[in-house]
Design a protein around this motif. Sequence first.
Motif, PDB file in Angstrom:
ATOM      1  N   THR A 216      63.235  89.388  42.824  1.00 13.95           N
ATOM      2  CA  THR A 216      62.855  90.331  43.870  1.00 13.95           C
ATOM      3  C   THR A 216      62.449  91.667  43.261  1.00 13.95           C
ATOM      4  OG1 THR A 216      65.065  91.272  44.206  1.00 13.95           O
ATOM      5  CG2 THR A 216      64.539  89.263  45.430  1.00 13.95           C
ATOM      6  N   ASN A 217      61.770  92.482  44.082  1.00  9.31           N
ATOM      7  CA  ASN A 217      61.463  93.857  43.698  1.00  9.31           C
ATOM      8  C   ASN A 217      61.618  94.735  44.926  1.00  9.31           C
ATOM      9  OD1 ASN A 217      58.838  94.109  45.170  1.00  9.31           O
ATOM     10  ND2 ASN A 217      58.195  92.516  43.735  1.00  9.31           N
TER      11      ASN A 217
ATOM     12  N   THR B 139      58.851 101.471  47.367  1.00  7.31           N
ATOM     13  CA  THR B 139      58.563 101.939  48.723  1.00  7.31           C
ATOM     14  C   THR B 139      58.582 100.803  49.748  1.00  7.31           C
ATOM     15  OG1 THR B 139      56.182 101.742  48.298  1.00  7.31           O
ATOM     16  CG2 THR B 139      57.209 103.915  47.948  1.00  7.31           C
ATOM     17  N   GLY B 140      59.116  99.653  49.402  1.00  2.00           N
ATOM     18  CA  GLY B 140      59.221  98.566  50.361  1.00  2.00           C
ATOM     19  C   GLY B 140      57.916  97.826  50.557  1.00  2.00           C
TER      20      GLY B 140
ATOM     21  N   TYR C 249      59.013  91.180  47.323  1.00  2.00           N
ATOM     22  CA  TYR C 249      59.845  92.100  48.089  1.00  2.00           C
ATOM     23  C   TYR C 249      60.418  91.357  49.288  1.00  2.00           C
ATOM     24  CZ  TYR C 249      61.524  95.757  51.134  1.00  2.00           C
ATOM     25  OH  TYR C 249      62.327  96.516  51.950  1.00  2.00           O
ATOM     26  N   ILE C 250      61.739  91.412  49.445  1.00  2.00           N
ATOM     27  CA  ILE C 250      62.431  90.735  50.538  1.00  2.00           C
ATOM     28  C   ILE C 250      63.134  91.765  51.416  1.00  2.00           C
ATOM     29  CG2 ILE C 250      64.236  89.076  51.163  1.00  2.00           C
ATOM     30  CD1 ILE C 250      61.927  87.724  49.774  1.00  2.00           C
ATOM     31  N   MET C 251      62.929  91.655  52.717  1.00  2.00           N
ATOM     32  CA  MET C 251      63.649  92.483  53.690  1.00  2.00           C
ATOM     33  C   MET C 251      63.971  91.618  54.897  1.00  2.00           C
ATOM     34  SD  MET C 251      62.352  95.704  55.996  1.00  2.00           S
ATOM     35  CE  MET C 251      61.828  94.625  57.356  1.00  2.00           C
TER      36      MET C 251
ATOM     37  N   GLN D 111      61.110 105.597  49.734  1.00  2.00           N
ATOM     38  CA  GLN D 111      62.012 105.211  48.650  1.00  2.00           C
ATOM     39  C   GLN D 111      63.467 105.261  49.115  1.00  2.00           C
ATOM     40  OE1 GLN D 111      60.625 108.015  45.727  1.00  2.00           O
ATOM     41  NE2 GLN D 111      59.309 106.513  44.723  1.00  2.00           N
ATOM     42  N   VAL D 112      63.818 106.311  49.839  1.00  2.00           N
ATOM     43  CA  VAL D 112      65.182 106.422  50.376  1.00  2.00           C
ATOM     44  C   VAL D 112      65.435 105.302  51.386  1.00  2.00           C
ATOM     45  CG1 VAL D 112      66.745 107.854  51.744  1.00  2.00           C
ATOM     46  CG2 VAL D 112      65.299 108.910  49.997  1.00  2.00           C
ATOM     47  N   GLU D 113      64.486 105.084  52.277  1.00  2.00           N
ATOM     48  CA  GLU D 113      64.626 104.068  53.311  1.00  2.00           C
ATOM     49  C   GLU D 113      64.741 102.670  52.693  1.00  2.00           C
ATOM     50  OE1 GLU D 113      62.161 103.976  57.216  1.00  2.00           O
ATOM     51  OE2 GLU D 113      61.103 102.663  55.801  1.00  2.00           O
TER      52      GLU D 113
END
Length: 608
Positions: free
Chosen positions: A460-461, A467-468, A392-394, A436-438
Amino acid sequence: MAVLPEQDAPLPTLDRLGVTSLLSDLDPKAVAAKWLAAFSTAAAKGDVEGVSALLLPGPDTWWRDMLALTWNMRTFRGEQKIKQFLSDRLTLSKLHDFKLREQYVELQKPLPDLVWISLMFDFETDVGKASSITRIVPTANGEWKAHVVFTNLESLTNFPEKTGPLRSFEPNHGQWESARKREIDFQDKDPKVLVIGAGQSGLDVAARLKLLDIPTLIVERNPRIGDNWRNRYEALCLHDPVWYDHMPYLPFPPSWPVYTPALKLANWLESYAESMELNVWTSSNLTEIKQDPATNKWHVSIKRGDGSERKFVVNHVVFCTGLGSGIPNTPSYPGMERFKGEILHSSQHRRALDHAGKKVVVVGACTSAHDIAEDYYRHGVDVTMFQRGSTYIMSVEKGWEVIMKSVGYWEGGPPVEIADRLNASYPNHMLVPLKQVETRYVAELDKDIIEGLHKVGFKTNLGIKDTGFGNLAWSKAGGYYLDTGASKLIAERKIKLKSDSAISSFTENTIKFENGTELPADVVVFATGLGNPIGHIRSVCGEEVANRCKPIWGLDDEGEINGVWRDLGVPGLWTMLGNLALCRFHSTHLTLQIKAIEEGIMGTRYES
């Protein structure tokens, strides 16, 4: 072990509630005050039906409690479970003296079709002062009902922290230094609590215990406080913003950088211990620790840095030794023994320049792997990242403002103590649809980064159930990278990437993959984690004690983190771990339990 509920929790949208419109002249404070007046009356009487009538009926109402009514950390979902909890604990807890904090009443609209009034109020229980953050939603008949109630024990009424007006007012002329030395060396009295580890978790616990007047000793094996950060790789920097990371009692100065370098944090921890006058023995090791089954007290022997040995009998032992076991999770592959280069774990890596002029392969694709790979690139070292599974990448640049600002961890936000409670007031399982929306929104902001990574083969996922990073952190403390620059370097092929096949074996000079390809390497760094924190308890206390412990970390069926900050299954044995924010907030919960036990006012835990 449940990570997320089988069925996500539907949100109380206006459509689901049958509400077609809200009054244009709605007064949130008046609505909140009316709801709290009814709640206060019913709760003070122990009227379960009266309290239940103020909650949204059905299976998707939540009550999260941290010690206030349960002496535990519990989340109850649905009308039936909440009623049972209230029947068992409401009268017993003797709630009284409710007071609305009007400045924290707010009409909020998290989604276009989701509206609630968030209110904060204080109250008291049979033993302490507590607070609540509650969110009430409109219903079709015009009444407002609680969708989420969060109750949190703040302090013990008869045993407050010695701060503010309760601090010492006695002048001290020339005696402070000698008195402090006697205190540190425990010349006059033995400690009641032994804290193992002088990182942020150990210092937070010790600071709170000191202000609750409980003699506490921290044992740290390193020569200096902060060495747990100081001795890691040079490039290490916190990826959490400063507003989220303050420590208890002493917030970072307003000039502090948003992202704290590890060396700077290490020095801050050292100064924190000095300023808070914490009793820390560095260069010291436990040589023996055994629990007396008759008294549950712990007999401990400590060898100090000067070679002397001290023995104590303590009531509580708190492990503050981090999320991992300290034992590197280094996978084993055929041929590793023939490899002529260097193989090390990320915990053993120090400086990129140690490998100047060599070909380096970093195995892993989460935070440490990215930090280390970026550091190698910045120092001109040929580096390839080998990605085993998706990540997961943010980006911190775009993601944090969305995530942190919503609960107050931002410049100009509320005091961090309020932000902590706002954050905790969302039960983990209840958050799933909101997250999920965020997460989708943040992914759209990061679209260019993600697409650039995909073009070079980086997988990525969107996290567990999209849910981040949050539920990845709660479930396994990994699986993500909060991007501070390495993703761009990967997308630009400046950090090389291998992600198309699994490792099959090592040769003298290469890593071989199952698809027949090979990758030349002089150095292989495994950024693959440090095992389970139960390993520290096993190595210090032995197999028998470790086997009695409950699981540590990961979410239980109610969405609460296992084993940490609460009953671990062995009397007088505790764990305290997590990032700076978690340690700041939950150190209060752990120390209030210890103080309540010491003073004989600890109630029964409400167990599943």
